[in-house]
Design an enzyme around this catalytic site. Structure first.
Site, PDB file in Angstrom:
ATOM      1  CB  THR A 169     -90.088 -46.479  21.463  1.00  0.00           C
ATOM      2  OG1 THR A 169     -91.104 -46.812  22.371  1.00  0.00           O
ATOM      3  CG2 THR A 169     -89.280 -47.701  21.106  1.00  0.00           C
ATOM      4  NE  ARG A 196     -97.900 -52.161  26.583  1.00  0.00           N
ATOM      5  CZ  ARG A 196     -97.152 -51.387  25.818  1.00  0.00           C
ATOM      6  NH1 ARG A 196     -95.917 -51.090  26.179  1.00  0.00           N
ATOM      7  NH2 ARG A 196     -97.616 -50.898  24.686  1.00  0.00           N
ATOM      8  CB  VAL A 197     -94.365 -57.448  26.813  1.00  0.00           C
ATOM      9  CG1 VAL A 197     -93.307 -57.412  25.721  1.00  0.00           C
ATOM     10  CG2 VAL A 197     -93.777 -57.992  28.116  1.00  0.00           C
ATOM     11  N   GLY A 198     -94.769 -54.499  25.185  1.00  0.00           N
ATOM     12  CA  GLY A 198     -95.239 -53.838  23.968  1.00  0.00           C
ATOM     13  C   GLY A 198     -94.566 -54.367  22.709  1.00  0.00           C
ATOM     14  CG  ASP A 199     -94.415 -51.709  19.380  1.00  0.00           C
ATOM     15  OD1 ASP A 199     -94.466 -51.193  20.522  1.00  0.00           O
ATOM     16  OD2 ASP A 199     -94.017 -51.092  18.378  1.00  0.00           O
ATOM     17  CB  THR A 227     -91.805 -45.027  17.942  1.00  0.00           C
ATOM     18  OG1 THR A 227     -92.064 -44.165  16.832  1.00  0.00           O
ATOM     19  CG2 THR A 227     -90.329 -45.363  17.965  1.00  0.00           C
ATOM     20  N   GLY A 228     -94.583 -45.663  19.124  1.00  0.00           N
ATOM     21  CA  GLY A 228     -95.969 -45.250  19.309  1.00  0.00           C
ATOM     22  C   GLY A 228     -96.820 -46.381  19.859  1.00  0.00           C
ATOM     23  N   GLY A 273     -98.075 -49.339  20.829  1.00  0.00           N
ATOM     24  CA  GLY A 273     -97.541 -50.686  20.640  1.00  0.00           C
ATOM     25  C   GLY A 273     -98.593 -51.745  20.410  1.00  0.00           C
TER      26      GLY A 273
HETATM   27  N1  ASP Z   1     -94.146 -48.566  21.178  1.00  0.00           N
HETATM   28  C1  ASP Z   1     -93.940 -48.347  22.593  1.00  0.00           C
HETATM   29  C2  ASP Z   1     -94.772 -49.332  23.369  1.00  0.00           C
HETATM   30  O1  ASP Z   1     -95.899 -49.611  22.990  1.00  0.00           O
HETATM   31  C3  ASP Z   1     -94.276 -46.981  23.075  1.00  0.00           C
HETATM   32  C4  ASP Z   1     -93.880 -45.796  22.205  1.00  0.00           C
HETATM   33  O2  ASP Z   1     -93.088 -45.941  21.295  1.00  0.00           O
HETATM   34  O3  ASP Z   1     -94.422 -44.692  22.415  1.00  0.00           O
HETATM   35  O4  ASP Z   1     -94.318 -49.774  24.408  1.00  0.00           O
END
Ligand code: ASP
Length: 308
Positions: A170, A198-201, A221-222, A224
Site C-alpha cells: 500500500t 473486502r475493505v481494508g484499513d 501499511t500491511g 489491514g
Molecule cells: N493494508 C493493506 C490492506 O490491508 C495491505 C498492505 O498494505 O499490504 O488492504
C-alpha cells in the site's frame, strides 16, 4: 512530505506543488496519483493484484488535518485513481465519508473522475503464480507461516489459482504545507486473493489513516485487519499527543496492535509526521524504510524505520 516504500516516486511532484503554495491535500493527492499510475507497483492502483475472482478492487482515503474532514472509498473497480474519488467524497459529498463498490463508482462517474483498466497482464500472472506450489513455498520462506495460511485459505476457497518479487505494498503519503496544514493519503489494491468486497484499513479513518493538525498525521501499511482491530493510525497520534517521539509513537502503536492474536499475521508498518516536521516509522520486519523530501531538497532520501 514523507511516503511509504515505493511512494517515493510521487514525492517530487508533491513537493513541487507545495513549493508553489499548494495545499497539503493537493500535494498528497498528486503524489498518490503517480503511485497509482505506476504499473510496476502491484499493490496500488493500476497493476494492483486482483481479488479471489481475478478482479482488481481498490481502496483509498484522504484526511485533512486542518478540519479532520476525510473521504474514503472501498472495493472500487475500473478507476485507476481511487485517491481522487476519496478526495471528491471529502469535498463534494460532505454528508458522507466512505462509499464502497457500485455506489462509489456511480459517484465517481457523477463528478467526472476518469475510468480506466486497472488489471495488467503482469499482475494477473502474479495472481496465478502466487498460489502455485512454488509460490506458496516462496511465500513461506520470505514472509512466514502467516502469509502461507492466508494464501492457503484463498486456495481452499478457490480450489484452483508469490509474493511478487517486484513492488509490493500500500502507499501512504503524508504532507505538511506552508500554511502548517497536514494531510494523509492512502491508496491500495488491498490484499491479493482477498474475498470480493473486502475493505481494508486503507479506507478506514482511524485504522489506516488519521490526521489532526494539532498532533500529526499517521498511516499504516500491511495486515489491514489488524490495523482495523487496533485502530492503529489513531493510536500513533495518541502516542504523539502523550509526548512520544515519532518512532516511539509508531513502535508503541504497532506493539499494542500486534499483541492481538491473528493466524494470518503478516508485516505491519506505521508512519507519522508532526506539525513541526518531525517524522518516523516502525515496522515488524528489519530493513523497512520510507522516503522523505522537503521543499529545499532536490530529491528524496530514504530513512530506516524502527523495528518492533
Ligand atoms: N493494508 C493493506 C490492506 O490491508 C495491505 C498492505 O498494505 O499490504 O488492504
Amino acid at each position: 512530505m514523507i511516503a511509504s516504500e515505493r511512494g517515493e516516486v510521487g514525492l517530487a511532484a508533491g513537493i513541487a506543488l507545495l513549493r508553489d503554495g499548494a495545499s497539503a491535500m493537493d500535494a498528497v493527492e498528486a503524489a498518490i496519483r503517480i503511485v497509482e499510475s505506476n504499473e510496476a507497483d502491484h499493490f496500488v492502483g493500476v497493476g494492483g493484484l486482483p481479488n479471489l475472482l481475478g478482479e482488481v478492487e481498490l481502496d483509498a482515503s484522504i484526511m485533512d488535518g486542518a478540519t479532520r474532514r476525510a473521504g474514503a472509498v472501498g472495493a472500487v473497480k475500473g478507476f485507476p485513481h481511487p485517491i481522487s474519488i476519496a478526495r471528491a467524497v471529502c469535498e463534494q459529498l460532505p454528508q458522507h465519508l466512505l462509499l464502497v463498490g457500485a455506489g462509489a463508482e456511480q459517484f465517481a462517474d457523477e463528478v467526472g473522475i476518469e475510468r480506466g483498466e486497472t488489471l495488467t497482464d503482469e499482475a494477473l500472472q502474479m495472481w496465478r503464480d502466487g498460489l502455485s506450489p512454488a509460490g506458496l513455498e516462496r511465500a513461506g520462506q520470505l514472509q512466514g507461516a502467516g502469509e502461507v495460511a492466508y494464501r492457503q485459505q484463498a486456495l481452499d476457497r478457490l480450489r484452483a489459482m508469490s509474493p511478487p518479487d517486484g513492488p509490493w505494498g500500500t502507499v501512504n503519503v503524508i504532507g505538511l504545507d506552508a500554511a502548517g496544514n497536514l494531510a494523509v493519503g492512502v491508496s491500495t489494491s488491498g490484499y491479493p486473493w482477498k474475498y470480493p468486497g473486502r475493505v481494508g484499513d486503507s479506507a478506514l479513518i482511524g485504522s489506516g489513516n488519521y490526521c489532526d493538525n494539532s498532533v500529526g498525521g499517521a498511516a499504516c501499511t500491511g495486515r489491514g485487519e489488524l490495523a482495523i482491530r487496533g485502530n492503529t493510525a489513531r493510536s500513533v497520534l495518541q502516542g504523539l499527543a502523550a509526548g512520544h517521539d515519532p518512532v516511539k509513537a509508531c513502535c508503541e502503536a504497532l506493539a499494542e496492535t500486534l499483541a492481538m492474536p491473528d493466524q494470518f499475521r503478516a508485516p505491519l508498518q506505521a508512519l507519522c509526521l508532526t506539525p513541526d516536521g518531525r517524522h518516523g516509522g516502525a515496522a515488524t520486519r528489519a530493513g523497512s524504510t520510507y522516503g522523505v523530501m522537503t521543499a529545499s531538497d532536490h530529491d528524496f532520501r530514504i530513512v530506516q524505520r524502527g523495528q518492533v
